[in-house]
Enzyme design. Structure first.
Site, PDB file in Angstrom:
ATOM      1  N   PRO A  71      65.740 -43.148  -1.042  1.00  0.00           N
ATOM      2  CA  PRO A  71      64.980 -42.880  -2.255  1.00  0.00           C
ATOM      3  C   PRO A  71      64.153 -44.061  -2.756  1.00  0.00           C
ATOM      4  CG  PRO A  71      67.327 -43.038  -2.716  1.00  0.00           C
ATOM      5  CD  PRO A  71      67.176 -42.978  -1.226  1.00  0.00           C
ATOM      6  N   ASN A  72      62.974 -43.707  -3.221  1.00  0.00           N
ATOM      7  CA  ASN A  72      62.011 -44.623  -3.854  1.00  0.00           C
ATOM      8  C   ASN A  72      61.294 -45.551  -2.896  1.00  0.00           C
ATOM      9  OD1 ASN A  72      62.351 -43.784  -6.653  1.00  0.00           O
ATOM     10  ND2 ASN A  72      64.402 -44.614  -6.473  1.00  0.00           N
ATOM     11  N   ARG A  97      54.596 -50.443  -6.875  1.00  0.00           N
ATOM     12  CA  ARG A  97      55.279 -50.934  -8.073  1.00  0.00           C
ATOM     13  C   ARG A  97      56.187 -52.109  -7.659  1.00  0.00           C
ATOM     14  NH1 ARG A  97      52.771 -47.289 -10.063  1.00  0.00           N
ATOM     15  NH2 ARG A  97      53.383 -45.527 -11.358  1.00  0.00           N
ATOM     16  N   TYR A 155      59.893 -56.493  -3.989  1.00  0.00           N
ATOM     17  CA  TYR A 155      59.829 -55.919  -2.646  1.00  0.00           C
ATOM     18  C   TYR A 155      58.597 -56.331  -1.845  1.00  0.00           C
ATOM     19  CZ  TYR A 155      63.520 -53.032  -4.621  1.00  0.00           C
ATOM     20  OH  TYR A 155      64.677 -52.606  -5.214  1.00  0.00           O
ATOM     21  N   ASN A 180      67.679 -47.925   5.887  1.00  0.00           N
ATOM     22  CA  ASN A 180      67.599 -48.429   4.516  1.00  0.00           C
ATOM     23  C   ASN A 180      67.857 -47.244   3.596  1.00  0.00           C
ATOM     24  OD1 ASN A 180      67.070 -49.496   2.023  1.00  0.00           O
ATOM     25  ND2 ASN A 180      65.190 -50.540   2.628  1.00  0.00           N
ATOM     26  N   ALA A 215      69.027 -46.893  -2.976  1.00  0.00           N
ATOM     27  CA  ALA A 215      70.110 -46.931  -3.957  1.00  0.00           C
ATOM     28  C   ALA A 215      71.325 -46.112  -3.528  1.00  0.00           C
ATOM     29  CB  ALA A 215      69.599 -46.448  -5.313  1.00  0.00           C
ATOM     30  N   HIS A 237      74.675 -47.785  -2.505  1.00  0.00           N
ATOM     31  CA  HIS A 237      75.703 -48.245  -3.441  1.00  0.00           C
ATOM     32  C   HIS A 237      76.575 -47.118  -3.984  1.00  0.00           C
ATOM     33  CE1 HIS A 237      73.067 -51.639  -3.047  1.00  0.00           C
ATOM     34  NE2 HIS A 237      72.077 -51.008  -3.654  1.00  0.00           N
ATOM     35  N   ASP A 276      80.285 -41.043   5.366  1.00  0.00           N
ATOM     36  CA  ASP A 276      80.934 -40.078   6.270  1.00  0.00           C
ATOM     37  C   ASP A 276      80.006 -39.672   7.414  1.00  0.00           C
ATOM     38  OD1 ASP A 276      83.202 -40.154   4.705  1.00  0.00           O
ATOM     39  OD2 ASP A 276      82.841 -38.227   3.714  1.00  0.00           O
ATOM     40  N   GLU A 332      72.574 -51.152   8.706  1.00  0.00           N
ATOM     41  CA  GLU A 332      72.129 -51.087   7.306  1.00  0.00           C
ATOM     42  C   GLU A 332      71.058 -52.149   7.085  1.00  0.00           C
ATOM     43  OE1 GLU A 332      75.349 -51.308   4.412  1.00  0.00           O
ATOM     44  OE2 GLU A 332      73.978 -52.164   2.927  1.00  0.00           O
ATOM     45  N   HIS A 385      68.124 -53.865   4.331  1.00  0.00           N
ATOM     46  CA  HIS A 385      67.529 -53.995   2.998  1.00  0.00           C
ATOM     47  C   HIS A 385      66.413 -55.024   3.019  1.00  0.00           C
ATOM     48  CE1 HIS A 385      70.598 -51.500   1.264  1.00  0.00           C
ATOM     49  NE2 HIS A 385      71.503 -52.223   1.896  1.00  0.00           N
ATOM     50  N   ILE A 386      65.381 -54.720   2.271  1.00  0.00           N
ATOM     51  CA  ILE A 386      64.255 -55.648   2.129  1.00  0.00           C
ATOM     52  C   ILE A 386      64.688 -56.846   1.296  1.00  0.00           C
ATOM     53  CG2 ILE A 386      61.940 -55.895   1.130  1.00  0.00           C
ATOM     54  CD1 ILE A 386      61.660 -52.788   1.664  1.00  0.00           C
ATOM     55  N   SER A 387      65.332 -56.575   0.175  1.00  0.00           N
ATOM     56  CA  SER A 387      65.757 -57.644  -0.737  1.00  0.00           C
ATOM     57  C   SER A 387      67.165 -58.119  -0.383  1.00  0.00           C
ATOM     58  CB  SER A 387      65.738 -57.133  -2.187  1.00  0.00           C
ATOM     59  OG  SER A 387      66.682 -56.085  -2.362  1.00  0.00           O
ATOM     60  N   ARG A 396      71.171 -60.031  -6.396  1.00  0.00           N
ATOM     61  CA  ARG A 396      70.634 -59.190  -7.469  1.00  0.00           C
ATOM     62  C   ARG A 396      71.771 -58.693  -8.375  1.00  0.00           C
ATOM     63  NH1 ARG A 396      66.611 -54.960  -5.104  1.00  0.00           N
ATOM     64  NH2 ARG A 396      66.132 -54.830  -7.326  1.00  0.00           N
ATOM     65  N   ARG A 431      74.536 -53.803  -7.072  1.00  0.00           N
ATOM     66  CA  ARG A 431      73.963 -53.764  -5.720  1.00  0.00           C
ATOM     67  C   ARG A 431      74.812 -54.544  -4.722  1.00  0.00           C
ATOM     68  NH1 ARG A 431      68.734 -51.578  -6.701  1.00  0.00           N
ATOM     69  NH2 ARG A 431      67.992 -52.225  -8.745  1.00  0.00           N
TER      70      ARG A 431
HETATM   71  O1  CA2 Z   1      66.207 -54.068  -0.849  1.00  0.00           O
HETATM   72  C1  CA2 Z   1      66.225 -52.908  -0.424  1.00  0.00           C
HETATM   73  O2  CA2 Z   1      65.698 -52.570   0.638  1.00  0.00           O
HETATM   74  C2  CA2 Z   1      66.876 -51.798  -1.271  1.00  0.00           C
HETATM   75  O3  CA2 Z   1      67.494 -50.867  -0.379  1.00  0.00           O
HETATM   76  C3  CA2 Z   1      65.743 -51.155  -2.047  1.00  0.00           C
HETATM   77  C4  CA2 Z   1      66.232 -50.065  -3.012  1.00  0.00           C
HETATM   78  C5  CA2 Z   1      67.354 -50.606  -3.902  1.00  0.00           C
HETATM   79  O4  CA2 Z   1      67.875 -49.553  -4.712  1.00  0.00           O
HETATM   80  C6  CA2 Z   1      68.488 -51.231  -3.085  1.00  0.00           C
HETATM   81  O5  CA2 Z   1      69.454 -51.755  -3.966  1.00  0.00           O
HETATM   82  C7  CA2 Z   1      67.951 -52.342  -2.200  1.00  0.00           C
HETATM   83  C8  CA2 Z   1      65.053 -49.593  -3.879  1.00  0.00           C
HETATM   84  C9  CA2 Z   1      63.960 -48.925  -3.060  1.00  0.00           C
HETATM   85  C10 CA2 Z   1      62.580 -49.177  -3.587  1.00  0.00           C
HETATM   86  O6  CA2 Z   1      62.494 -48.965  -4.977  1.00  0.00           O
HETATM   87  C11 CA2 Z   1      61.320 -49.188  -5.624  1.00  0.00           C
HETATM   88  C12 CA2 Z   1      61.369 -49.077  -6.993  1.00  0.00           C
HETATM   89  C13 CA2 Z   1      60.223 -49.310  -7.728  1.00  0.00           C
HETATM   90  C14 CA2 Z   1      59.039 -49.631  -7.095  1.00  0.00           C
HETATM   91  C15 CA2 Z   1      58.983 -49.739  -5.723  1.00  0.00           C
HETATM   92  C16 CA2 Z   1      60.126 -49.496  -4.995  1.00  0.00           C
END
Ligand code: CA2
Length: 146
Positions: free
Chosen positions: A11-12, A19, A24, A75, A78, A81, A88, A100, A102-104, A109, A113
Site C-alpha cells: 500500500p501507498n 509525496r 522516500y 516491499n 505498512a 507491521h 502466513d 523483505e 524497504h526503501i527507508s 523511524r 515501524r
Molecule cells: O521504507 C519502506 O519501503 C516502507 O515499506 C514504506 C511504507 C512504510 O509504511 C513502511 O513502514 C516502510 C510506506 C509506503 C509509501 O508511502 C508513501 C506515503 C506518502 C507518500 C509517498 C509514499
C-alpha cells in the site's frame, strides 16, 4: 531459461515520488520498476513487478509466486507491521525465498515501524538503501536461487 522473480509492492507505494520525497526520495514506483528491469537484464532474471493497495491481492500474488517464481522481493509497505495474513502466505509458499525490502531504514523511524510481522517468515531483510534496496534484493535472490 531465465528465472522469474516477483517484485511485489504494497500500500501507498504507488504514491512514491509524488509525496514525502524527504523520506522516500524523488523516484516514482515506475522509476524503480525500470531500475529493477535493468538489473534483471544484467543478472539474467525476468522481473514481474506489481503493486497493490489490497492485502488479499498481495496474498494471492504470493500464492501465484509458488508456481511461477524462483523468488520474491517484497516491499509490503505498512502491512509489514500488521499482517499475520502476509506472514502466513510467505510460510505457505516455502521454500520459495521471500526477501523483505524497504526503501527507508524502518529501525531509525517511529517505534511502530520497528516490528515486522513478515521478517520471521522471510529469508532475509534489506532496508535503508533507498530504491537501491530493491537491487540488493535482486542480487541476493540471484545468488541464493538455483
Ligand atoms: O521504507 C519502506 O519501503 C516502507 O515499506 C514504506 C511504507 C512504510 O509504511 C513502511 O513502514 C516502510 C510506506 C509506503 C509509501 O508511502 C508513501 C506515503 C506518502 C507518500 C509517498 C509514499
Amino acid at each position: 531459461m531465465t528465472k522469474t522473480i516477483f517484485v511485489l509492492n504494497g500500500p501507498n507505494l504507488n504514491m512514491l515520488g509524488k509525496r514525502e520525497p524527504g523520506i522516500y526520495g524523488g523516484k516514482t514506483l515506475a522509476d524503480i520498476e525500470a531500475d529493477c528491469r535493468a538489473a534483471g537484464t544484467e543478472l539474467g532474471l525476468t522481473i514481474d513487478f506489481r503493486q497493490s493497495n489490497h492485502e488479499g491481492t498481495l496474498v494471492d500474488w504470493l500464492h501465484e509466486a509458488a508456481d511461477k517464481a524462483a523468488g520474491v522481493a517484497f516491499n509490503a509497505g505498512a502491512y509489514t507491521h500488521t499482517s499475520v495474513a502476509l506472514h502466513d502466505a510467505i510460510r505457505a509458499i516455502s521454500p520459495i525465498p521471500v526477501i523483505e525490502v524497504h526503501i527507508s531504514n524502518v529501525h531509525a523511524r517511529e517505534e511502530f515501524r520497528h516490528t515486522s510481522m513478515i521478517a520471521p517468515a522471510a529469508k532475509g531483510v534489506i532496508c535503508g538503501f533507498g530504491p537501491h534496496s530493491y537491487i540488493l534484493a535482486l542480487q541476493a535472490l540471484k545468488s541464493i536461487t538455483q
